[in-house]
Design a protein around this motif. Structure first.
Motif, short mmCIF file in Angstrom:
data_model
loop_
_atom_site.label_atom_id
_atom_site.label_comp_id
_atom_site.label_asym_id
_atom_site.label_seq_id
_atom_site.Cartn_x
_atom_site.Cartn_y
_atom_site.Cartn_z
N ALA A 1 0.86 -1.19 0.00
CA ALA A 1 0.00 0.00 0.00
C ALA A 1 0.89 1.23 0.00
N CYS A 2 0.65 2.17 -0.93
CA CYS A 2 1.52 3.34 -1.03
C CYS A 2 0.84 4.45 -1.80
N CYS A 3 1.10 5.69 -1.36
CA CYS A 3 0.52 6.86 -2.03
C CYS A 3 1.52 7.57 -2.93
N GLY A 4 2.75 7.08 -2.99
CA GLY A 4 3.82 7.82 -3.66
C GLY A 4 3.84 7.64 -5.16
N THR A 5 4.84 8.28 -5.77
CA THR A 5 5.04 8.19 -7.23
C THR A 5 6.14 7.16 -7.50
N HIS A 6 5.96 6.41 -8.60
CA HIS A 6 6.88 5.33 -8.90
C HIS A 6 7.20 5.28 -10.39
N LEU A 7 8.27 4.58 -10.70
CA LEU A 7 8.69 4.39 -12.08
C LEU A 7 7.74 3.45 -12.80
N ALA A 8 7.84 3.41 -14.14
CA ALA A 8 6.98 2.55 -14.93
C ALA A 8 7.49 1.11 -14.98
N ARG A 9 8.82 0.95 -14.88
CA ARG A 9 9.41 -0.39 -14.95
C ARG A 9 10.54 -0.49 -13.93
#
Length: 386
Positions: free
Chosen positions: A192-200
């Motif tokens: 569970a996370c609200c942050g921004t992440h990479l696509a791969r």
């Protein structure tokens, strides 16, 4: 006022247009609410985005869960549309660190049952706290597994399942969450996370545990991902090469070279101690009983000065000061023998010659910045006659 959060559906939006809904002075800044934003507010261990809105700099971004508030250094016109531009280098770094943390935390959880109980993207490294202690071998195994997941270059998925799907889904979470839960799947981990992440996962590049120490009931890790990991490894390699040149040994063979250096240093220390003992015995043999003595012992270290002063003071029963180059300029050791407390003399020396030092009644040690050996001799002999 709910803000449309563009970063939740597309973390790669760098520029956008939005309507200014409100702009309120807040001290020296201005609290600006937009109808939509790509600026991520600080939360979940990830720092907020920075950049510009219109002609204003974005200094901070916060949220109450619904409304995202941007704090700018200049007011923006309410009702008008402004352009937003993210500091993309900062956002990309945060995405690399956050995605890498998910992958490494997932590996630690799968392999050893360790929970991530603390996370913060700081400078220069990410801080991760685990729920249990881990050995160096376990950390190395988890790091290897995490980097294998990076090399696999699989998609990273961020989504909000419905209540029924969520109830049937296993995922990591630091706390119980009511209502909708945003899940992030990365490198075999689901959290569970609200942050921004990479696509791969491949975009993380590299995950490196920089340091680990016991903290509370678990471990505190310093971790670098992406460009930060490259910079850390590059700097460490440069340090190793410099050490290798000094040790005349290639990188990869520094530990045995260092062991040889330490062994040689230990042997030299033993020889120095023996020479200083012999020098102390020689000075003591020629000392005059009852007379304060000041000796020059060039080359003696702090322990040697103490040995010399102690040997002579024992022979004479009077104060002995042994001195040599060192410290601020002139290092000294004072031993009182049967003459009593040498701390007043130490204090007087420090006051007279810009010195630093102290000790016990029978022994004091320090250094003087504003005295040569002749001045030291004169002062001590004069002090002894008072």
């Amino acid at each position: 006022m709910a803000t449309q959060k563009l970063y939740e559906t597309d973390a790669y939006v760098q520029e956008f247009n939005a309507a200014v809904l409100s702009c309120t002075p807040q001290g020296e800044a201005f609290a600006v609410v937009l109808d939509r934003t790509a600026f991520f507010p600080e939360g979940g261990g990830q720092p907020c985005d920075l950049g510009t809105l219109g002609g204003a700099k974005v200094l901070d971004v916060r949220t109450d869960g619904e409304t995202v508030t941007h704090f700018t250094d200049a007011p923006l016109p309410v009702g008008q549309t402004v352009g937003g531009c993210l500091d993309w280098a900062r956002r990309l770094d945060a995405m690399q660190q956050h995605t890498g943390e998910h992958i490494l935390s997932g590996a630690l959880h799968r392999l050893f049952g360790a929970e991530n109980v603390g996370f913060h993207i700081g400078t220069p490294y990410v801080r991760m706290d685990t729920s249990i202690p881990l050995t160096a071998a376990q950390l190395a195994q988890a790091e290897a597994a995490a980097n294998a997941a990076v090399r696999a270059d699989t998609p990273v998925r961020c989504y909000v399942p419905d209540a029924e799907a969520l109830a049937a889904t296993e995922y990591r979470s630091k706390k119980e969450i009511d209502g909708a839960v945003r899940l992030v799947e990365a490198g075999g981990d689901r959290c569970a996370c609200c942050g921004t992440h990479l696509a791969r996962t491949g975009e993380v590049g590299l995950i490196k545990i920089i340091s680990a120490q016991h903290y509370k009931v678990g471990m505190r890790l310093a971790v670098a991902c992406g460009q930060r990991a490259y910079d850390a490894v590059s700097a460490a390699w440069a340090d190793c090469e410099a050490a290798g040149r000094a040790l005349s040994s290639p990188v990869g063979s520094l530990a045995p070279a260092l062991a040889r250096l330490q062994s040689g240093e230990a042997a030299l220390k033993q020889r120095l101690a023996a020479l200083q003992n012999a020098l102390a015995d020689s000075y003591a043999a020629n000392a005059i009983p009852g007379q304060p003595t000041v000796l020059w012992a060039d080359g003696a270290d702090g322990d040697g000065l103490r040995r010399i002063a102690a040997a002579v003071a024992e022979k004479t029963g009077a104060v002995c000061c042994a001195a040599a180059p060192g410290g601020q300029g002139l290092a000294y050791a004072l031993v009182g023998g049967s003459a009593g407390d040498v701390r007043p003399l130490c204090k007087a020396l420090n006051a007279a010659f810009a010195g630093r030092g102290g000790g016990k009644p029978a022994f004091c040690q320090g250094s003087l910045a504003a005295a040569d050996f002749t001045q030291l001799c004169t002062f001590i002999h004069h002090y002894g006659q008072e």
